[in-house]
Design an enzyme around this catalytic site. Sequence first.
Site, short mmCIF file in Angstrom:
data_model
loop_
_atom_site.label_atom_id
_atom_site.label_comp_id
_atom_site.label_asym_id
_atom_site.label_seq_id
_atom_site.Cartn_x
_atom_site.Cartn_y
_atom_site.Cartn_z
N ASP A 25 46.90 65.96 18.08
CA ASP A 25 47.84 64.84 18.03
C ASP A 25 47.79 64.03 19.32
OD1 ASP A 25 49.76 63.24 16.84
OD2 ASP A 25 50.99 64.93 16.21
N ASP A 46 52.11 59.15 9.25
CA ASP A 46 53.18 60.15 9.22
C ASP A 46 54.07 59.98 8.00
OD1 ASP A 46 52.55 61.62 11.44
OD2 ASP A 46 53.92 60.60 12.79
#
Length: 696
Positions: A441, A498
């Site tokens: 990430d 997301d």
Amino acid sequence: MTRVWRLGCARQSLVLASQNMRCPEVVYWGAPLPEEEDLTAVAVAHQADVTGGMLDAHPDLSLCPEAARSFPGQPGMVVRGTDGAALMPKFKLRDVAKTAHGLHVICDDVTLGLVYEAYIELDPETHVIAMRAQLTAQAPLHLHWLAAPVMPAPPQSDSMIDVAGRWCGEFQLNRTDWAAGIRYRENRTGRTGHEHFPGLIVPCRGATNTGGEVYAFHYGWSGGHRMIAEELPDGRRQIQFGHATRMETAAATTFSTATLYAVYAADGLNGCAVSFQRHLRDRVVQWPKSARPRPVHYNCWEAVYFDHDLEKLRDIATRAAALGAERFVLDDGWFGRRDDDTSSLSDWEVDPRKYPEGLAPLINHVHGEGMGFGIWFEPEMVNPDSDIHRAHPDWALGAEDQILGRHQKALNMALPEVRDFLFARISALLVAHPIDYIKWDHNRVLPMPDAAQTRGSYALIDRLRQDFPQVEIESCASGGGRIDFGILARTQRVWLSDSNDALERLRMQHDAALFLPSAVTGSHVGPRRCHTSGRILDIEFRAWVAAQRHMGFEMDPRELTEHEAAVLRDVTGWWKENRDWLYAADILRLDSADAAVIAEQQMDRDARRFVVFAGRSTTSAQIAPRPLRLTRLDPFARYRISLRNRASASHLSRAPLALKEHDLTLSGTALMAQGIRLPWSFPQSMWVVEGQRIDT
């Protein structure tokens, strides 16, 4: 004196010409020229007239347009000496060397001690042109701007399409009309960004998804880019891509661009999209086990967030496996004292409060359920509230009083000691446990753009992949904040967004397919009530949207009703049965006659097998569904088509429609010219049509 060179494939021809030993320019790029074409005549025919109020000749729109030659637009290079004085190169051609499928152009300015090189390769199978530029100097200098080899844009185009977006709203297409002057986009966030995907599509007049001439570009760099689409006063147009300006903070003698990928197609946006999809999947991505089927993912993030409990995770893993999951990914919260997002980034050691016996009990359970195990890292970031930041505050990139992002700073990846530390922490976990997947990430933008940061991140990933070649890596950056061919040369999957909202994903996946194949595009079935939009969507719609790409789940499976679990198992089973051919399928965007329908056709290369996903995003303007035309079929072949989810037809679909009752056999011509009539459906629903060529 005119010198000419040619690259070509079945799709296109590219012709370069140099006048009087100046830096070459592209004088032709388009449909394949005959082998016997007189290329010198092509170069001569490329020259434009002049009239009053102009110079007596047009300055070259070369691979690196030069301000010193009176070029009226943005130059391809801006450099300064260490004393701050501007350098104005005038390059002369030294050599053009031919490679198997490309050209290596070398120009120099002896007076300034500069050498410019352009590398151009045309892949004969994917039809993608890969280009990069390099500048070498005898003495250190400061680089403000270096463009990859500069390409012309077609005068037959009325508009251009580039890509913007935001968190949970990636891959938004912008259409801008051409006009005198510049369409200038620059991403200075230090990563690819949700907001500035480095791509550009230039359709010629009348082009659609399935027809017409189109030119497309992608800059494969993860550190922020600059794009220039400029119409000069004389009407010529140029396309420039490179790193964001002033990203090279130190004087040096060698500078390079990333690779600029470009393609021409005469069969619409799909022609360019398929080339990018194939090139990325077959040339750029390095697959640890290319023969291994893509596993169905389960990610625990939206089930537990930071609340890690071993027994709860075991239960969830068992349920996920029963639904068809084949890889379990442990997300954020397993390390340091990470109970929320305010602490512990960079303290990459297992939290003994949550895992008193380490990760082995969970990993063993996951493996016992027949799943592989993956884990989340955010290596390039650090929380001020962490042991490492307290010990090494000098490792943080940027000023001490910088604005934080998600309570974190970025580590300075240009420092070898930072990369060594991260490699030691990550590799220790990979050595100690059978982990086959990393979700990598990157949850904040950088405090400043710096090319050395991106090169440092690349170096760390490259080192890990060299020592752990069987570990796959997913590029995630708050979703789609780092998606480009540069990071995908080092990773095997991207987290597109997301947002697990299937309605939003339907549109995002459709537009991202202009550049990305299914094999790398992660898509998960989210919770009944989406955590980022609050929208409640039916399980069948959620499942089929995820099945359009690399499928997974990201919800608490304990919330599922028996019906929902049955639907999810069914769709997952369908995806597993078809994933081998879908892995290499082309994603073809269909030109829907109904703006409420977002439809695509995934088809194998031989046009023998396909599946159509027709998602209804909202209520249609008309009452009865319009026919949906298919594409790229053999017009003389016959195809059997069936509605995979015909049992889902609503009671409001009242006619005895053929596809609701039985399979149909139609010619490719009928399917492409007339199309198929799908049943009436509610908004936020999906029809799935399977097709198979019938040999006679």
